[in-house]
Design a protein around this motif. Structure first.
Motif, PDB file in Angstrom:
ATOM      1  N   TRP A  74       0.826  -1.216   0.000  1.00  0.00           N
ATOM      2  CA  TRP A  74       0.000   0.000   0.000  1.00  0.00           C
ATOM      3  C   TRP A  74       0.861   1.268   0.000  1.00  0.00           C
ATOM      4  N   LYS A  77      -1.489   3.910  -2.774  1.00  0.00           N
ATOM      5  CA  LYS A  77      -2.819   3.573  -2.268  1.00  0.00           C
ATOM      6  C   LYS A  77      -3.867   3.544  -3.375  1.00  0.00           C
ATOM      7  N   SER A  80      -3.386   0.174  -5.233  1.00  0.00           N
ATOM      8  CA  SER A  80      -3.725  -0.938  -4.341  1.00  0.00           C
ATOM      9  C   SER A  80      -5.230  -1.040  -4.131  1.00  0.00           C
ATOM     10  N   SER A  81      -5.858   0.094  -3.855  1.00  0.00           N
ATOM     11  CA  SER A  81      -7.307   0.080  -3.678  1.00  0.00           C
ATOM     12  C   SER A  81      -8.028  -0.277  -4.968  1.00  0.00           C
ATOM     13  N   HIS A 204      -2.728  -8.402  -0.109  1.00  0.00           N
ATOM     14  CA  HIS A 204      -2.919  -6.976   0.158  1.00  0.00           C
ATOM     15  C   HIS A 204      -3.086  -6.664   1.644  1.00  0.00           C
TER      16      HIS A 204
END
Length: 256
Positions: A74, A77, A80-81, A204
């Motif tokens: 992350w 971000k 990753s999200s 994750h």
């Protein structure tokens, strides 16, 4: 005479001051060298801290230190999200709504082709340039390198399985059998898509949590590994070693 005595007294005082400064510098250098020795003696102890899988690098370097490591930990971000969101939406679409892959691919192609067709024909009436669709070609070198890499990995797996099946390593044989049995139990409970989704979720979450609580997890892991090694040593002494000895005797008798 008084002046001479004063000069001799001043010279004596300067000599005393010089000697005191030399002793002070020697003491400070000695204390610094002792501190360096203590640091050098304590540094190997710090380096010998137990880590999972015997790693010596940070978690970010273990994952390659590039874009995948930033995604799993992350550091980026948004990406990753986005990856986790796409995986979640895919799992909900196929598992909960029972949508099929072939149907989704066909519907997506129909929608994209219809949009591009209408856009290309609409540009004639609105005097705008048609959409630029890039030509996609897979390079021959890339395809050959991927095929060679897969070939080497598959051959190594087949050779390892062959050695295990021939009975050359009983421990690996039992480990593979146990691993396959665990996978069969998990596969009986979850579908293949659910397993892929769980792997993505674990990738994750677990590395991020491990990096955050690294010292506590390693301390607990060290205790757990020592206990596992003790139990395995007992199991090896009672069962595995006897089975290996009997198997070797049978093979030696057959060869004779």
């Amino acid at each position: 005479m008084a002046e001479r005595t004063e000069e001799s007294a001043s010279v004596a005082e300067s000599l005393v001051d010089d000697i005191a400064e030399k002793f002070h510098s020697h003491d400070s250098s000695a204390s610094e060298s002792e501190d360096e020795k203590l640091d050098a003696a304590s540094s190997p102890i710090k380096e010998k801290v137990w880590r999972f899988f015997g790693r010596e690098q940070p978690v970010h370097d273990v994952f390659g230190g590039g874009k995948p490591a930033d995604v799993f930990l992350w550091r980026d971000k948004k990406v990753s999200s986005g990856v986790l969101g796409v995986a979640t939406a895919t799992w909900i679409l196929f598992e909960l709504f029972q949508y099929h892959v072939l149907t989704l691919v066909c519907h997506g192609l129909i929608l994209s082709m219809a949009i591009l067709f209408l856009w290309s024909n609409a540009t004639i009436f609105i005097n705008k340039s048609p959409p630029r669709i890039p030509e996609i070609h897979i390079p021959e070198d890339l395809a050959v390198n991927i095929a060679l890499t897969l070939r080497c990995e598959i051959n190594s797996i087949f050779s390892m399985l062959r050695d295990i099946a021939l009975g050359r390593d009983l421990r690996k044989f039992l480990a593979v059998i146990a691993g396959l049995w665990i996978l069969s139990v998990i596969g009986n409970c979850y579908s293949l898509l659910t397993l892929f989704y769980l792997v993505i979720v674990f990738l994750h979450t677990l590395p991020l949590l491990y990096e955050k609580y690294e010292d506590k997890v390693d301390a607990f892991g060290e205790k757990a590994m020592t206990e596992i090694k003790k139990q395995y040593a007992v199991f090896d002494a009672k069962f595995l070693s006897k089975i290996q000895m009997g198997y070797r005797k049978i093979r030696s008798s057959k060869s004779v």
